[in-house]
Motif scaffolding. Sequence first.
Motif, PDB file in Angstrom:
ATOM      1  N   LEU A  28       1.246  -1.002  -0.052  1.00 36.83           N
ATOM      2  CA  LEU A  28      -0.301  -0.190   0.051  1.00 36.83           C
ATOM      3  C   LEU A  28       1.162   1.313  -0.163  1.00 36.83           C
ATOM      4  O   LEU A  28       0.378   2.282  -0.875  1.00 36.83           O
TER       5      LEU A  28
ATOM      6  N   GLY B  93      -6.809   0.490   5.088  1.00 35.10           N
ATOM      7  CA  GLY B  93      -5.147   0.419   4.331  1.00 35.10           C
ATOM      8  C   GLY B  93      -4.982   1.847   4.164  1.00 35.10           C
ATOM      9  O   GLY B  93      -3.988   2.559   3.472  1.00 35.10           O
TER      10      GLY B  93
ATOM     11  N   LYS C 239      -7.448  -3.563  -4.158  1.00 36.07           N
ATOM     12  CA  LYS C 239      -6.234  -4.961  -3.909  1.00 36.07           C
ATOM     13  C   LYS C 239      -6.342  -6.327  -5.247  1.00 36.07           C
ATOM     14  O   LYS C 239      -8.065  -6.634  -5.483  1.00 36.07           O
TER      15      LYS C 239
END
Length: 231
Positions: free
Chosen positions: A113, A132, A187
Amino acid sequence: MRVLVLGGTRLSRQLATTLREQGIAVISSLAGRVADPLLPPGEVRIGGFGGVPGLIEWLRSHPVDAVVDATHPFAAQMSSHAHQACSVLDVPLLGLRVPSWPPGPGRAWVGSLDEAATRVAARTFLTIGSLGLPAFAARPEWFLIRSVDRPPVLPARHELVLDRGPFTVDGELRLLREHRIELLVTKDSGGPDAKLHAAAELGIPVLLIARPVLPDMPVATTVADAVRWLL
Ligand code: NAP
């Protein structure tokens, strides 16, 4: 037969449904991350086990014939704990997860990330889960952020959409156009995904966070394969 399904994913709910239809006892386990989780049919327990020792203890007091790790491919800690606990107790363990998305035009993978945060555009659509978001909190760019629950940390300039899939390609096209999105960051969860189709149709590049390395275990990619393995 009695099976523990480590869940929190669509596949895990489908597996619980199928196992019950076949008369197999199933306990689904959820971490309890979202306020209003989608529950699978049958017995459900919610909350962490308390690390590897806690999971070993739980498995000793709730004997099962097998564990299926159907957690999200980014839930690496739970997968590792399941692997360690099942090894100690010699309980058969199967992973159930959809394959990664294949390479395609406009798609690039990054390792983390933090790395993705250095490559954002002026207007980026983030669908990475609320946990995240701290990686993007200090960025000055504008973000469209979609998550199930309200994230605890947000970048300064953003619009928040609280929503839960499944999403349609038409809906995603509308969202991307309406907000003049220049980049999608998500993701590499795999599975059917309307937002990737919509981004490809509009020529919007996609930055995918690569999956973490998961412990070595047999892996099924469909519910039917998982049931075959269990039987
Ligand atoms: P994680 O980092 O791998 O796990 C952190 C801790 O949460 C684990 O050590 C365990 O606590 C507890 N936990 C995780 N999954 C659990 C489960 N199914 N049942 C009981 N305890 C669980 O997990 P995560 O990435 O935070 O994901 C949490 C849940 O959300 C998982 O069920 C996963 O399938 C789902 N999910 C995750 C993502 C994602 O992007 N990470 C996306 C969609 C859904 P103890 O050590 O106390 O046992």
